[in-house]
Design an enzyme around this catalytic site. Structure first.
Site, PDB file in Angstrom:
ATOM      1  N   ILE A 150      38.137  14.220  78.012  1.00  0.00           N
ATOM      2  CA  ILE A 150      38.174  13.789  76.665  1.00  0.00           C
ATOM      3  C   ILE A 150      39.449  14.593  76.215  1.00  0.00           C
ATOM      4  O   ILE A 150      39.400  15.758  76.074  1.00  0.00           O
ATOM      5  CB  ILE A 150      36.849  14.019  75.736  1.00  0.00           C
ATOM      6  CG1 ILE A 150      37.291  13.299  74.590  1.00  0.00           C
ATOM      7  CG2 ILE A 150      36.281  15.463  75.972  1.00  0.00           C
ATOM      8  CD1 ILE A 150      35.722  13.181  73.917  1.00  0.00           C
ATOM      9  N   GLU A 151      40.350  13.810  76.009  1.00  0.00           N
ATOM     10  CA  GLU A 151      41.624  14.111  75.258  1.00  0.00           C
ATOM     11  C   GLU A 151      42.452  13.374  74.183  1.00  0.00           C
ATOM     12  O   GLU A 151      41.747  12.233  74.274  1.00  0.00           O
ATOM     13  CB  GLU A 151      42.633  14.490  76.424  1.00  0.00           C
ATOM     14  CG  GLU A 151      42.174  15.431  77.742  1.00  0.00           C
ATOM     15  CD  GLU A 151      43.360  15.621  78.647  1.00  0.00           C
ATOM     16  OE1 GLU A 151      44.461  16.264  78.058  1.00  0.00           O
ATOM     17  OE2 GLU A 151      43.147  15.390  79.980  1.00  0.00           O
ATOM     18  N   ALA A 152      43.330  14.037  73.704  1.00  0.00           N
ATOM     19  CA  ALA A 152      44.162  13.071  72.721  1.00  0.00           C
ATOM     20  C   ALA A 152      43.267  12.402  71.638  1.00  0.00           C
ATOM     21  O   ALA A 152      42.401  13.298  71.285  1.00  0.00           O
ATOM     22  CB  ALA A 152      44.872  11.925  73.482  1.00  0.00           C
TER      23      ALA A 152
END
Length: 326
Positions: A150-152
């Site tokens: 889970i990024e950005a």
């Protein structure tokens, strides 16, 4: 494991790091509370079929001793439906890769998300539909574990964070024994405010994530081994605070996903630094050690999707991870 995965950055500098001898010291295997499922989680570097010239996983297995891989990346196909890179079907090229790895005695943990692309946690409108998308991946391969990278904006947005955590809770309840990993960016001192919010939310709603894995790089420089250990200690401290874990349990719920060679910001994780991370992981009983990526774990021809930009032999970093297998 950073923007190099899909948004290749211009290579910073032309020099190649000096050769670094690797001393493969014996360290304890990583924490394996549920041996069959935990093995695929605890020591499994990233392999990406959709990037550059991916190596043959069975050749890497034979040469390095590694058993398991984390396969990148499952995205949304434009709807709340999973596909490799958002465009390859679950029963295509990547299934053939999984079959080959399993045929050689290994296993896989698919990674859902990443830095770029259309994320299921954002496209799916509620936790039930997101859990349904995750379940399609689990069913397609009979999985023992999944990784949500889970990024950005998926990471930063409170609503998408909540959907991801609730969906993971749903699939764990529906699939007894399934192990879940959440991989996320971090700071030198541990999770940032967004990361802390995510961990606190998981504790409040009862989302029993098995391993919280930080990506301790793109700090801008410094001693990467020392910074990684400092960052992980910050994670462990917050897990203890949020969940009430004792030391051993908190370490078993913490993981490291480093970036071999040159990072997006020009940092260097050489073999000696990564060995220090592995020693620490084994000594503390961390739940996971990984790196981005096997595609880059070979001598450099100048392409960031094909090598790490340092002087090395093929699979130096993969061999270090293999040394922590139970």
């Amino acid at each position: 494991m950073g923007k190099l995965r899909k948004n290749l950055l211009a290579w910073a500098g032309t020099g190649v790091a000096a050769a670094c001898a690797v001393t493969m010291t014996a360290v304890p295997a990583l924490s394996t509370p549920e041996p069959e499922a935990a093995g695929v989680v605890s020591a499994s570097p990233y392999l990406y079929n959709g990037w550059g010239n991916p190596p043959s996983p069975t050749e890497v297995m034979n040469a390095s001793g590694i058993k398991n891989f984390t396969l990148a990346f499952i995205l949304a196909d434009g709807t709340c439906n999973p596909a490799w890179d958002g465009n390859r079907p679950l029963d295509g090229q990547d299934k053939a890769t999984i079959d080959a790895i399993r045929g050689a005695g290994g296993d896989v943990i698919p990674s859902i998300g990443g830095y770029s692309g259309s994320k299921l946690g954002e496209v799916c409108q509620d936790s039930q539909s997101l859990a349904g998308a995750y379940q399609k991946v689990i069913d397609a391969y009979g999985l023992k574990a999944i990784d949500v990278d889970i990024e950005a904006t998926e990471f930063e947005n409170d609503a998408s964070q909540t959907r991801v955590l609730e969906a993971l809770k749903i699939v764990k309840e529906a699939n007894p024994g399934l192990r879940t990993v959440v991989t996320f960016p971090t700071l030198v001192n541990g999770p940032n405010d967004v990361g802390k919010r995510m961990i606190d939310k998981a504790a409040r709603i009862g989302s029993d994530v098995d391993v919280w894995t930080q990506m301790p790089f793109n700090f801008g420089g410094g001693d990467m081994a020392a910074d990684t250990i400092t960052s992980t200690e910050g994670l462990v401290a917050h897990l203890k605070s949020a969940f009430g874990y004792d030391d051993a349990t908190a370490y078993a719920h913490a993981g490291i996903s480093s970036m071999n060679g040159k990072s997006d910001t020009g940092e260097t994780v050489d073999q000696a630094a990564f060995q220090k991370m592995a020693d620490y992981a084994g000594e503390k009983g961390l739940g996971r050690l990984s790196f981005w990526s096997v595609n880059r774990d070979r001598p450099c021809d100048g392409a960031p999707d094909a090598c790490g930009g340092i002087d090395q032999q093929p699979w130096d970093f993969t061999k270090i991870v293999a040394g922590l297998q139970s």
